[in-house]
Every structure is written in structure tokens, then in C-alpha cells.
Design a protein around this motif. Structure first.
Motif, PDB file in Angstrom:
ATOM      1  N   GLY A  10      34.373  70.341 -41.684  1.00 18.51           N
ATOM      2  CA  GLY A  10      34.331  69.689 -40.388  1.00 18.51           C
ATOM      3  C   GLY A  10      34.484  68.032 -40.856  1.00 18.51           C
ATOM      4  O   GLY A  10      35.296  67.282 -39.927  1.00 18.51           O
ATOM      5  N   LEU A  11      33.896  67.706 -41.709  1.00 12.43           N
ATOM      6  CA  LEU A  11      33.841  66.336 -42.306  1.00 12.43           C
ATOM      7  C   LEU A  11      35.187  65.907 -42.818  1.00 12.43           C
ATOM      8  O   LEU A  11      35.817  64.823 -42.330  1.00 12.43           O
ATOM      9  CB  LEU A  11      32.797  65.948 -43.264  1.00 12.43           C
ATOM     10  N   LEU A  12      35.844  66.725 -43.460  1.00 11.30           N
ATOM     11  CA  LEU A  12      37.376  66.548 -43.786  1.00 11.30           C
ATOM     12  C   LEU A  12      38.439  66.320 -42.535  1.00 11.30           C
ATOM     13  O   LEU A  12      39.248  65.473 -42.441  1.00 11.30           O
ATOM     14  CB  LEU A  12      37.682  67.649 -44.618  1.00 11.30           C
ATOM     15  N   VAL A  13      38.046  67.253 -41.601  1.00 12.20           N
ATOM     16  CA  VAL A  13      38.957  67.168 -40.385  1.00 12.20           C
ATOM     17  C   VAL A  13      38.631  65.900 -39.469  1.00 12.20           C
ATOM     18  O   VAL A  13      39.501  65.041 -39.246  1.00 12.20           O
ATOM     19  CB  VAL A  13      38.665  68.338 -39.507  1.00 12.20           C
ATOM     20  N   GLY A  14      37.522  65.623 -39.442  1.00  9.49           N
ATOM     21  CA  GLY A  14      37.105  64.291 -38.913  1.00  9.49           C
ATOM     22  C   GLY A  14      37.589  63.113 -39.708  1.00  9.49           C
ATOM     23  O   GLY A  14      38.093  62.115 -38.759  1.00  9.49           O
ATOM     24  N   MET A  15      37.297  63.044 -41.056  1.00 13.79           N
ATOM     25  CA  MET A  15      38.201  61.917 -41.561  1.00 13.79           C
ATOM     26  C   MET A  15      39.590  61.919 -41.412  1.00 13.79           C
ATOM     27  O   MET A  15      40.218  60.912 -41.523  1.00 13.79           O
ATOM     28  CB  MET A  15      37.721  62.120 -43.185  1.00 13.79           C
ATOM     29  N   GLY A  65      34.481  61.621 -34.967  1.00 14.72           N
ATOM     30  CA  GLY A  65      33.352  62.487 -35.073  1.00 14.72           C
ATOM     31  C   GLY A  65      32.623  62.148 -36.755  1.00 14.72           C
ATOM     32  O   GLY A  65      31.673  62.972 -37.017  1.00 14.72           O
ATOM     33  N   VAL A  66      33.248  61.380 -37.294  1.00 10.43           N
ATOM     34  CA  VAL A  66      32.876  61.147 -38.763  1.00 10.43           C
ATOM     35  C   VAL A  66      31.254  60.784 -38.902  1.00 10.43           C
ATOM     36  O   VAL A  66      30.647  61.214 -39.811  1.00 10.43           O
ATOM     37  CB  VAL A  66      33.519  60.243 -39.344  1.00 10.43           C
ATOM     38  N   PRO A  67      30.780  59.910 -38.051  1.00 10.57           N
ATOM     39  CA  PRO A  67      29.265  59.387 -38.092  1.00 10.57           C
ATOM     40  C   PRO A  67      28.374  60.744 -38.015  1.00 10.57           C
ATOM     41  O   PRO A  67      27.798  61.004 -38.769  1.00 10.57           O
ATOM     42  CB  PRO A  67      28.914  58.575 -37.180  1.00 10.57           C
ATOM     43  N   VAL A  68      28.797  61.631 -36.968  1.00 12.10           N
ATOM     44  CA  VAL A  68      27.870  62.756 -36.747  1.00 12.10           C
ATOM     45  C   VAL A  68      28.084  63.814 -37.786  1.00 12.10           C
ATOM     46  O   VAL A  68      27.148  64.301 -38.421  1.00 12.10           O
ATOM     47  CB  VAL A  68      28.195  63.468 -35.134  1.00 12.10           C
ATOM     48  N   LEU A  69      29.452  64.126 -37.959  1.00 11.99           N
ATOM     49  CA  LEU A  69      29.846  65.115 -39.051  1.00 11.99           C
ATOM     50  C   LEU A  69      29.374  64.697 -40.363  1.00 11.99           C
ATOM     51  O   LEU A  69      28.933  65.704 -41.200  1.00 11.99           O
ATOM     52  CB  LEU A  69      31.443  65.266 -39.039  1.00 11.99           C
ATOM     53  N   GLY A  70      29.388  63.297 -40.804  1.00 10.27           N
ATOM     54  CA  GLY A  70      28.790  63.068 -42.070  1.00 10.27           C
ATOM     55  C   GLY A  70      27.329  63.183 -42.089  1.00 10.27           C
ATOM     56  O   GLY A  70      27.016  63.411 -43.319  1.00 10.27           O
TER      57      GLY A  70
END
Length: 123
Positions: A22-27, A39-44
Motif C-alpha cells: 500500500g505504501l509503495l502504491v501511495g508513493m 495517502g502516503v502520510p496515513v499509509l506510512g
């Protein structure tokens, strides 16, 4: 005890891998497609919590599952590359590492263990 430890480890390992994905997709959405935060802050934050939970769970279940130091170190190192916790979990399941030390006396998953090897271990 080892059955609960194995289930806990498997759930946390797969959740940590999904949080990495999920973090990779967000990034990707944030930096490549440039769609804002993605969504990087939340996923991170979610990934960070699951990362620490995975490390703690690995150390917590190592003794009930009868893991040697090499297995523990490998499990801890699997937390670094993306999706490696899932790969480690599948490897550990195939190798009988999630069955615990009493797997031969009380059963266990041991899905991929060679029956000849298991038979000689009982003798």
C-alpha cells in the motif's frame, strides 16, 4: 501455545507485507503520477506501526515456535525489503518452522515436509 504463536506471526507478517504494498502504491501515486499526497502520510504511519509490530511479534514467537538464532535473524531481516515478510512466512510454513518443536508429537501443519525425514525424526 505454538499454534497461536504461528497464527499470530502469519497474520502480522502478511499485514506488514500488505502495508508495504500500500505504501509503495501511495508513493507511486504521489511521486510518479503526481496526484497529491496519495495517502502516503496515513499509509506510512500504518506501515510503521505494522513494521514495529512484526519485529516485536517475531521476537515474541521465536521461543514458542522453537526457532534457532538463524531463523530469527532471517525473519527480522525480512522486514526490510518490500513484501519479504510474506515470502518468509511462506518459506517458514513450507519448512515446518511454524509448527513448533512439538509438531512430531502433537501433529502440526508440516505441509511440505518430506515424510521420510519426518519418520526418521521420530525414531
Amino acid at each position: 501455545m505454538s499454534n497461536k504463536a504461528a497464527v499470530l506471526f502469519r497474520v502480522v507478517a502478511v499485514a506488514e507485507a500488505f502495508s508495504w504494498a500500500g505504501l509503495l502504491v501511495g508513493m507511486f501515486l504521489k511521486y510518479v503520477v503526481e496526484l497529491g499526497e496519495g495517502g502516503v502520510p496515513v499509509l506510512g504511519m500504518v506501515h510503521g506501526v505494522l513494521f514495529v509490530l512484526y519485529l516485536a511479534t517475531t521476537l515474541l514467537v521465536a521461543r514458542p515456535l522453537g526457532w534457532r538464532a538463524g531463523t530469527v535473524v532471517t525473519a527480522l531481516l525480512a522486514s526490510i525489503p518490500p513484501l519479504a515478510t510474506w515470502v518468509f512466512e511462506k518459506w517458514a510454513l513450507r519448512r515446518g518452522k511454524l509448527d513448533g518443536p512439538e509438531r512430531l508429537a502433537h501433529g502440526g501443519t508440516a505441509l511440505f515436509l518430506d515424510r521420510d525425514r519426518v519418520g526418521t525424526a521420530r525414531a
